[in-house]
Scaffold this motif. Structure first.
Motif, PDB file in Angstrom:
ATOM      1  N   PHE A  45      -6.989   0.967   4.970  1.00  0.00           N
ATOM      2  CA  PHE A  45      -5.985   2.067   4.464  1.00  0.00           C
ATOM      3  C   PHE A  45      -4.999   2.592   5.475  1.00  0.00           C
ATOM      4  CE2 PHE A  45      -4.366   5.297   1.913  1.00  0.00           C
ATOM      5  CZ  PHE A  45      -4.235   6.431   2.513  1.00  0.00           C
ATOM      6  N   VAL A  46      -3.740   2.791   5.042  1.00  0.00           N
ATOM      7  CA  VAL A  46      -2.688   3.126   6.332  1.00  0.00           C
ATOM      8  C   VAL A  46      -2.249   4.544   5.602  1.00  0.00           C
ATOM      9  CG1 VAL A  46      -0.542   2.752   7.174  1.00  0.00           C
ATOM     10  CG2 VAL A  46      -2.164   1.057   7.019  1.00  0.00           C
ATOM     11  N   ALA A  47      -1.740   4.545   4.245  1.00  0.00           N
ATOM     12  CA  ALA A  47      -0.905   5.881   3.676  1.00  0.00           C
ATOM     13  C   ALA A  47      -0.900   5.731   2.211  1.00  0.00           C
ATOM     14  CB  ALA A  47       0.152   5.929   4.432  1.00  0.00           C
ATOM     15  N   ALA A  48      -1.105   6.675   1.483  1.00  0.00           N
ATOM     16  CA  ALA A  48      -0.636   6.717   0.166  1.00  0.00           C
ATOM     17  C   ALA A  48       0.108   7.832  -0.430  1.00  0.00           C
ATOM     18  CB  ALA A  48      -2.029   6.803  -0.673  1.00  0.00           C
ATOM     19  N   ILE A  49       0.724   7.710  -1.331  1.00  0.00           N
ATOM     20  CA  ILE A  49       1.701   8.679  -1.930  1.00  0.00           C
ATOM     21  C   ILE A  49       1.654   8.773  -3.246  1.00  0.00           C
ATOM     22  CG2 ILE A  49       3.734   7.305  -1.957  1.00  0.00           C
ATOM     23  CD1 ILE A  49       5.433   9.970  -1.126  1.00  0.00           C
ATOM     24  N   GLY A  50       1.481  10.180  -4.005  1.00  0.00           N
ATOM     25  CA  GLY A  50       1.454  10.169  -5.565  1.00  0.00           C
ATOM     26  C   GLY A  50       2.605  10.084  -5.985  1.00  0.00           C
ATOM     27  N   TRP A  51       2.984  10.103  -7.551  1.00  0.00           N
ATOM     28  CA  TRP A  51       3.833   9.703  -8.205  1.00  0.00           C
ATOM     29  C   TRP A  51       5.327  10.840  -7.864  1.00  0.00           C
ATOM     30  CZ3 TRP A  51       6.134  13.154 -11.547  1.00  0.00           C
ATOM     31  CH2 TRP A  51       5.404  14.212 -11.831  1.00  0.00           C
ATOM     32  N   SER A  52       4.631  11.922  -7.880  1.00  0.00           N
ATOM     33  CA  SER A  52       5.867  13.004  -7.381  1.00  0.00           C
ATOM     34  C   SER A  52       6.302  12.932  -5.772  1.00  0.00           C
ATOM     35  CB  SER A  52       5.621  14.393  -7.936  1.00  0.00           C
ATOM     36  OG  SER A  52       4.537  14.904  -7.135  1.00  0.00           O
ATOM     37  N   GLY A  53       5.489  12.547  -4.924  1.00  0.00           N
ATOM     38  CA  GLY A  53       5.478  12.695  -3.465  1.00  0.00           C
ATOM     39  C   GLY A  53       4.760  13.837  -2.808  1.00  0.00           C
ATOM     40  N   GLY A  54       4.287  14.633  -4.042  1.00  0.00           N
ATOM     41  CA  GLY A  54       3.526  15.939  -3.579  1.00  0.00           C
ATOM     42  C   GLY A  54       2.294  15.775  -2.902  1.00  0.00           C
ATOM     43  N   ALA A  59      -4.294   7.530   7.192  1.00  0.00           N
ATOM     44  CA  ALA A  59      -5.332   7.341   7.804  1.00  0.00           C
ATOM     45  C   ALA A  59      -5.295   8.149   9.353  1.00  0.00           C
ATOM     46  CB  ALA A  59      -5.457   5.756   8.225  1.00  0.00           C
ATOM     47  N   ASP A  60      -6.354   8.401   9.756  1.00  0.00           N
ATOM     48  CA  ASP A  60      -6.318   9.130  11.061  1.00  0.00           C
ATOM     49  C   ASP A  60      -5.470   8.455  12.208  1.00  0.00           C
ATOM     50  OD1 ASP A  60      -9.416  10.721  10.624  1.00  0.00           O
ATOM     51  OD2 ASP A  60      -7.731  11.458  10.072  1.00  0.00           O
ATOM     52  N   SER A  61      -5.627   7.306  12.129  1.00  0.00           N
ATOM     53  CA  SER A  61      -4.894   6.275  13.417  1.00  0.00           C
ATOM     54  C   SER A  61      -3.618   6.240  13.235  1.00  0.00           C
ATOM     55  CB  SER A  61      -5.406   4.846  13.103  1.00  0.00           C
ATOM     56  OG  SER A  61      -5.076   4.364  11.763  1.00  0.00           O
ATOM     57  N   VAL A  62      -2.903   6.640  12.201  1.00  0.00           N
ATOM     58  CA  VAL A  62      -1.372   6.659  12.113  1.00  0.00           C
ATOM     59  C   VAL A  62      -0.787   7.960  11.908  1.00  0.00           C
ATOM     60  CG1 VAL A  62      -1.793   4.387  10.991  1.00  0.00           C
ATOM     61  CG2 VAL A  62      -1.246   6.366   9.310  1.00  0.00           C
ATOM     62  N   LYS A  63      -1.585   9.085  11.630  1.00  0.00           N
ATOM     63  CA  LYS A  63      -1.061  10.516  11.546  1.00  0.00           C
ATOM     64  C   LYS A  63      -0.299  10.947  12.798  1.00  0.00           C
ATOM     65  CE  LYS A  63      -4.849  12.485   8.615  1.00  0.00           C
ATOM     66  NZ  LYS A  63      -5.866  13.405   8.426  1.00  0.00           N
ATOM     67  N   GLY A  64       0.824  11.403  12.322  1.00  0.00           N
ATOM     68  CA  GLY A  64       1.775  11.554  13.337  1.00  0.00           C
ATOM     69  C   GLY A  64       2.861  10.528  13.920  1.00  0.00           C
ATOM     70  N   ARG A  65       2.521   9.461  13.571  1.00  0.00           N
ATOM     71  CA  ARG A  65       3.444   8.432  13.760  1.00  0.00           C
ATOM     72  C   ARG A  65       4.111   7.685  12.635  1.00  0.00           C
ATOM     73  NH1 ARG A  65       1.398   4.007  16.049  1.00  0.00           N
ATOM     74  NH2 ARG A  65      -0.762   4.082  14.884  1.00  0.00           N
ATOM     75  N   PHE A  66       3.371   7.493  11.470  1.00  0.00           N
ATOM     76  CA  PHE A  66       3.761   6.907  10.370  1.00  0.00           C
ATOM     77  C   PHE A  66       4.298   8.069   9.150  1.00  0.00           C
ATOM     78  CE2 PHE A  66       1.336   2.695  10.823  1.00  0.00           C
ATOM     79  CZ  PHE A  66       1.947   2.720  12.118  1.00  0.00           C
ATOM     80  N   THR A  67       5.097   7.749   8.641  1.00  0.00           N
ATOM     81  CA  THR A  67       5.535   8.561   7.349  1.00  0.00           C
ATOM     82  C   THR A  67       5.793   7.796   6.024  1.00  0.00           C
ATOM     83  OG1 THR A  67       6.497   9.870   8.775  1.00  0.00           O
ATOM     84  CG2 THR A  67       7.039  10.253   6.556  1.00  0.00           C
ATOM     85  N   ILE A  68       5.182   8.232   4.929  1.00  0.00           N
ATOM     86  CA  ILE A  68       5.083   7.108   3.662  1.00  0.00           C
ATOM     87  C   ILE A  68       6.270   8.151   2.798  1.00  0.00           C
ATOM     88  CG2 ILE A  68       3.272   8.334   2.695  1.00  0.00           C
ATOM     89  CD1 ILE A  68       2.708   5.689   1.221  1.00  0.00           C
ATOM     90  N   VAL A  77       8.901   2.152  -2.220  1.00  0.00           N
ATOM     91  CA  VAL A  77       8.278   3.025  -1.513  1.00  0.00           C
ATOM     92  C   VAL A  77       8.392   2.580   0.081  1.00  0.00           C
ATOM     93  CG1 VAL A  77       6.093   1.498  -1.593  1.00  0.00           C
ATOM     94  CG2 VAL A  77       5.870   4.080  -0.980  1.00  0.00           C
ATOM     95  N   TYR A  78       8.499   3.377   0.885  1.00  0.00           N
ATOM     96  CA  TYR A  78       8.687   2.977   2.107  1.00  0.00           C
ATOM     97  C   TYR A  78       7.541   3.607   3.022  1.00  0.00           C
ATOM     98  CZ  TYR A  78      13.479   3.198   0.342  1.00  0.00           C
ATOM     99  OH  TYR A  78      14.618   2.873  -0.525  1.00  0.00           O
TER     100      TYR A  78
END
Length: 121
Positions: A45-54, A59-68, A77-78
């Motif tokens: 798993f890397v990242a997930a975003i709900g329907w509204s973006g809220g 994943a801990d390994s990408v926090k602070g570096r990746f943005t969904i 989705v980006y």
């Protein structure tokens, strides 16, 4: 149908932006996720975003570096990936599900074909 793009070869410390265009599903109601897999290893798993973006998970390994993020008007989705490391090298997949945000890939019903990200040291 999910179509991922934006992968490529980048040096460590560089950035890439992945995109995933969706069709054939109610995108504005769907949770979207990014996962990655190295040959011979389990899918992560890397990242997930709900329907509204809220609601967003990382994943801990990408926090602070990746943005969904997502654009419901474009059914896209980006995944903005900064400060890339060689260990980020993998095939990246986008996926979709309904009814809640999750980091378990087995809960996602729809999957794209994957895009290769290679980070050189």
């Amino acid at each position: 149908q999910l179509q991922a793009s934006g992968g490529g070869l980048v040096q460590a410390g560089g950035s890439l932006r992945l995109s995933c265009a969706a069709s054939g599903l109610t995108f504005s109601s769907a949770t979207m996720g990014w996962f990655r897999q190295v040959p011979g290893k389990e899918r992560d798993f890397v990242a997930a975003i709900g329907w509204s973006g809220g609601t967003i998970y990382y994943a801990d390994s990408v926090k602070g570096r990746f943005t969904i993020s997502r654009d419901n008007a474009k059914n896209t989705v980006y995944l903005q990936m900064n400060s890339l490391k060689p260990e980020d090298t993998a095939v990246y997949y986008c996926a979709a599900k309904y009814y809640g945000v999750a980091n378990d890939g087995d809960l996602y019903r729809y999957w794209g074909q994957g895009t290769q990200v290679t980070v050189s040291s």
